[in-house]
Design a protein around this motif. Sequence first.
Motif, PDB file in Angstrom:
ATOM      1  N   GLN A  24       0.831  -1.207   0.000  1.00 16.03           N
ATOM      2  CA  GLN A  24       0.000   0.000   0.000  1.00 16.03           C
ATOM      3  C   GLN A  24       0.867   1.259   0.000  1.00 16.03           C
ATOM      4  O   GLN A  24       0.547   2.242  -0.676  1.00 16.03           O
ATOM      5  CB  GLN A  24      -0.945   0.006   1.213  1.00 16.03           C
ATOM      6  N   ILE A  25       1.955   1.240   0.743  1.00 20.43           N
ATOM      7  CA  ILE A  25       2.866   2.394   0.769  1.00 20.43           C
ATOM      8  C   ILE A  25       3.476   2.613  -0.614  1.00 20.43           C
ATOM      9  O   ILE A  25       3.601   3.754  -1.068  1.00 20.43           O
ATOM     10  CB  ILE A  25       3.954   2.199   1.843  1.00 20.43           C
ATOM     11  N   ASP A  26       3.821   1.523  -1.287  1.00 23.37           N
ATOM     12  CA  ASP A  26       4.355   1.650  -2.656  1.00 23.37           C
ATOM     13  C   ASP A  26       3.318   2.263  -3.589  1.00 23.37           C
ATOM     14  O   ASP A  26       3.639   3.109  -4.425  1.00 23.37           O
ATOM     15  CB  ASP A  26       4.803   0.281  -3.185  1.00 23.37           C
ATOM     16  N   ARG A  27       2.050   1.853  -3.442  1.00 25.48           N
ATOM     17  CA  ARG A  27       0.989   2.417  -4.280  1.00 25.48           C
ATOM     18  C   ARG A  27       0.800   3.906  -4.006  1.00 25.48           C
ATOM     19  O   ARG A  27       0.647   4.707  -4.940  1.00 25.48           O
ATOM     20  CB  ARG A  27      -0.329   1.682  -4.028  1.00 25.48           C
ATOM     21  N   VAL A  28       0.796   4.263  -2.720  1.00 27.91           N
ATOM     22  CA  VAL A  28       0.642   5.680  -2.364  1.00 27.91           C
ATOM     23  C   VAL A  28       1.810   6.495  -2.904  1.00 27.91           C
ATOM     24  O   VAL A  28       1.630   7.617  -3.394  1.00 27.91           O
ATOM     25  CB  VAL A  28       0.503   5.840  -0.828  1.00 27.91           C
ATOM     26  N   ASP A  29       2.998   5.940  -2.845  1.00 35.34           N
ATOM     27  CA  ASP A  29       4.176   6.626  -3.378  1.00 35.34           C
ATOM     28  C   ASP A  29       4.034   6.840  -4.884  1.00 35.34           C
ATOM     29  O   ASP A  29       4.343   7.920  -5.402  1.00 35.34           O
ATOM     30  CB  ASP A  29       5.434   5.810  -3.067  1.00 35.34           C
ATOM     31  N   ALA A  30       3.540   5.818  -5.595  1.00 38.32           N
ATOM     32  CA  ALA A  30       3.334   5.952  -7.042  1.00 38.32           C
ATOM     33  C   ALA A  30       2.283   7.019  -7.332  1.00 38.32           C
ATOM     34  O   ALA A  30       2.446   7.840  -8.246  1.00 38.32           O
ATOM     35  CB  ALA A  30       2.916   4.609  -7.637  1.00 38.32           C
ATOM     36  N   ILE A  31       1.207   7.037  -6.550  1.00 35.58           N
ATOM     37  CA  ILE A  31       0.155   8.045  -6.746  1.00 35.58           C
ATOM     38  C   ILE A  31       0.707   9.441  -6.481  1.00 35.58           C
ATOM     39  O   ILE A  31       0.430  10.383  -7.229  1.00 35.58           O
ATOM     40  CB  ILE A  31      -1.054   7.739  -5.834  1.00 35.58           C
TER      41      ILE A  31
END
Length: 147
Positions: A64-71
Amino acid sequence: MSGGEVAGILVAVFWAILVSFLAVALARLAQTLRATTKLVADVTDQAVPLLADASSAVRSAQTQIDRVDAIASDVQEVTSNASALSTTVASTFGGPLVKVAAFGYGVRRALGGRKDDEPAAPARRTVVGRTVPGARREKRNLRGKRD
């Protein structure tokens, strides 16, 4: 019975009592060790699944942190693109639009003109951020011409 025999019996009774206490203490110690062993086995049985669940939760949180970082990086890119587009539009259309607006204003002023029965508005002049009425300005001009 002689004194030696009585002392031997007392020593034998003392040792029997001592051995009995030691046997009871060893039996309780063995019972405590069995309970401790069972407790450690139960904790191990419960801790292994808990640790697996915790590891899974940490992996999910990392995803989830990786997804938020991508967003967040995408939002930053969109923001920079919008800023560049705004600057481009302002530089491309800003100057001509101001010129068209000024031209339109000038045409309206020229075509609209003043009506003959209305007096002309007194001219005003801005001096260092202040407006001086036309009448005062004319007096100044007259004073300047007298000197």
